[in-house]
Design an enzyme around this catalytic site. Structure first.
Site, PDB file in Angstrom:
ATOM      1  N   TYR A  34      45.473   2.794  52.663  1.00 58.78           N
ATOM      2  CA  TYR A  34      44.824   1.631  53.270  1.00 58.78           C
ATOM      3  C   TYR A  34      45.842   0.633  53.822  1.00 58.78           C
ATOM      4  O   TYR A  34      45.533  -0.173  54.695  1.00 58.78           O
ATOM      5  CB  TYR A  34      43.903   0.954  52.263  1.00 58.78           C
TER       6      TYR A  34
ATOM      7  N   HIS B 265      35.087   5.942  42.909  1.00 59.18           N
ATOM      8  CA  HIS B 265      35.225   7.390  43.108  1.00 59.18           C
ATOM      9  C   HIS B 265      34.692   8.219  41.939  1.00 59.18           C
ATOM     10  O   HIS B 265      35.418   8.948  41.275  1.00 59.18           O
ATOM     11  CB  HIS B 265      36.685   7.740  43.386  1.00 59.18           C
TER      12      HIS B 265
ATOM     13  N   GLU C  14      36.312  14.352  55.241  1.00 64.57           N
ATOM     14  CA  GLU C  14      36.312  15.799  55.429  1.00 64.57           C
ATOM     15  C   GLU C  14      34.946  16.432  55.211  1.00 64.57           C
ATOM     16  O   GLU C  14      34.131  15.941  54.428  1.00 64.57           O
ATOM     17  CB  GLU C  14      37.287  16.463  54.447  1.00 64.57           C
TER      18      GLU C  14
ATOM     19  N   TYR D   7      41.738  22.230  47.760  1.00 67.05           N
ATOM     20  CA  TYR D   7      41.459  21.571  49.040  1.00 67.05           C
ATOM     21  C   TYR D   7      42.429  20.425  49.363  1.00 67.05           C
ATOM     22  O   TYR D   7      42.205  19.674  50.301  1.00 67.05           O
ATOM     23  CB  TYR D   7      39.989  21.165  49.090  1.00 67.05           C
TER      24      TYR D   7
ATOM     25  N   GLN E  93      31.411   1.176  42.327  1.00 66.47           N
ATOM     26  CA  GLN E  93      30.688   2.304  42.906  1.00 66.47           C
ATOM     27  C   GLN E  93      29.876   3.062  41.861  1.00 66.47           C
ATOM     28  O   GLN E  93      29.285   4.094  42.165  1.00 66.47           O
ATOM     29  CB  GLN E  93      31.672   3.249  43.593  1.00 66.47           C
TER      30      GLN E  93
END
Length: 413
Positions: A305, A188, A284, A294, A124
């Site tokens: 997963y 991430h 979210e 949060y 990513q």
């Protein structure tokens, strides 16, 4: 002010646009919702978790009444990730492998812009978001995020430089901030950028998607799993909530995040909003307040997963913030923007989010900090929408991921 939309605020209400059939591919407007009030999500959730309040998920569907004109401006981008509107109405777009391109509203693309630091484009990672300095018209300074190889791992870095007058290179590119610690993962990175009203940069990071690194989202001595606020020089911004707290990173603005890929300023309240990836369920949308936690991975509306519960399998805990809205199944929310133009009045102050696995553009109607309606735009295009921006003409422009990345224009007929 959010630099992705300040031009549209200034230029106001008119929508003047002509279609050159040689440069555009017409497509059907397409929306994944109908005119009823049923939720747009029809698939069963992955978990049996219940929302904390009414309207936190699967809100009623809404439908744009304004006739829309949707066109593919170009399909020649290479894995685009971030897009920003330039003062002259063109777009500066990042490509994941380490270059930028400038695109016109008629689909002409510049040659790849070079001069950027080496990126780690595996997984990513790569060249991620881009923001232009509020004074770009005079100083030509740009800011960008990217995944940087810093042994023994990689991290999210923030760089800055000056776009050359010939628009071929970024001059004096330098790294101004590194979200440490580096971690051996290719996932991430977060990486979204947006300006606050004082000229400081909000920067999002991820917790690197590993069971070992995940706890750092709950640690104030780590920059992982956070929303940060830094100055143009990469220093902690004045007024940050942890400036005077020992053993806390002074650049941290909020914490307890999983992988934040959308940041936007609400034009009504001035608050920062974000969207972030959940695991199996639990994507979210949050209204960010300084110093608040949060919850990831202590509370979540998603599952591992494997289908197992995350941690203790709880969705609420005192001292941890609830999302304004969540999805289960996921849509994989990415870049977002509040619409501030006058060309499509019913969109005023709505939040638009590019959905990757959802393959549509989310439209959320927000009133008094609550989501009151949801629409799925361009669902018929079957594209992984990475980011969305408002153009100088009051239309929305969106980029889709892939080897033949597309730039869409969504405007009024």
């Amino acid at each position: 002010m959010n630099v992705k939309s300040f031009l549209a605020i200034a230029l106001g209400s008119s929508l003047i646009w002509a279609c050159n059939s040689n440069n555009h591919n017409a497509v059907k407007p397409g929306s994944g919702s109908d005119s009823s009030s049923r939720p747009v999500e029809t698939k069963p959730p992955n978990s049996d978790y219940k929302p904390a309040f009414e309207g936190q998920t699967r809100i009623k569907g809404v439908h744009t009444k304004t006739p829309l004109d949707v066109k593919i401006i170009t399909d020649s981008l290479k894995y685009p990730w971030g897009i920003v509107t330039l003062p002259d109405g063109r777009f500066l777009i990042t490509e994941k492998k380490g270059t930028m391109r400038i695109a016109t509203t008629t689909g002409q693309l510049s040659a790849p812009i070079t001069g950027l630091p080496k990126v780690d484009a595996a997984g990513q990672g790569g060249l991620l978001d881009v923001a232009i300095d509020p004074d770009f018209a005079t100083n030509r300074v740009i800011y960008f995020t990217f995944s940087q190889d810093v042994p023994p791992g990689t991290l999210t870095a923030v760089g800055k430089g000056m776009l050359s007058r010939d628009e071929k290179t970024v001059e004096g590119a330098t790294v101004i901030y590194q979200a440490t610690p580096a971690f051996d993962s290719k996932l991430h990175y977060g990486g979204r950028l947006v300006w606050d009203k004082d000229g400081n940069l909000f920067v999002s990071t991820g917790e690197r998607s590993d069971i070992k690194s995940r706890p750092q989202a709950q640690q104030l001595n780590s920059a992982l799993g956070k929303v940060l606020r830094i100055t143009k020089e990469g220093k902690p911004a004045p007024g940050n909530p942890f400036l005077s707290q020992p053993d806390a990173r002074p650049e941290i603005y909020s914490w307890g995040h999983r992988n934040v890929q959308g940041l936007a300023i609400n034009p009504v309240t001035g608050n920062l909003w974000e969207d972030e990836f959940g695991p199996l369920g639990g994507d979210e949308v949050n209204r960010i307040e300084p110093g608040k936690n949060y919850g990831w991975a202590t509370i979540t509306y998603g599952l591992e997963y494997s289908g197992k519960k995350v941690g203790d399998g709880i969705t609420q805990k005192e001292g941890l913030e609830q999302p304004v809205y969540y999805w289960d199944p996921v849509v994989s929310p990415s870049g977002c923007i509040f619409y501030t133009g006058d060309a499509i009045p019913e969109w005023k102050n709505n939040l638009f989010i590019g959905a990757l696995s959802g393959m549509h553009i989310v439209r959320l109607v927000i009133e008094n900090n609550k989501v009151t309606g949801e629409e799925r735009l361009l669902a018929d295009q079957q594209q992984r929408f990475r980011d969305v921006v408002q153009g100088a003409d009051g239309a929305l422009y969106a980029i889709s991921d892939g080897e033949k990345g597309r730039l869409f224009r969504i405007g009024k007929k």
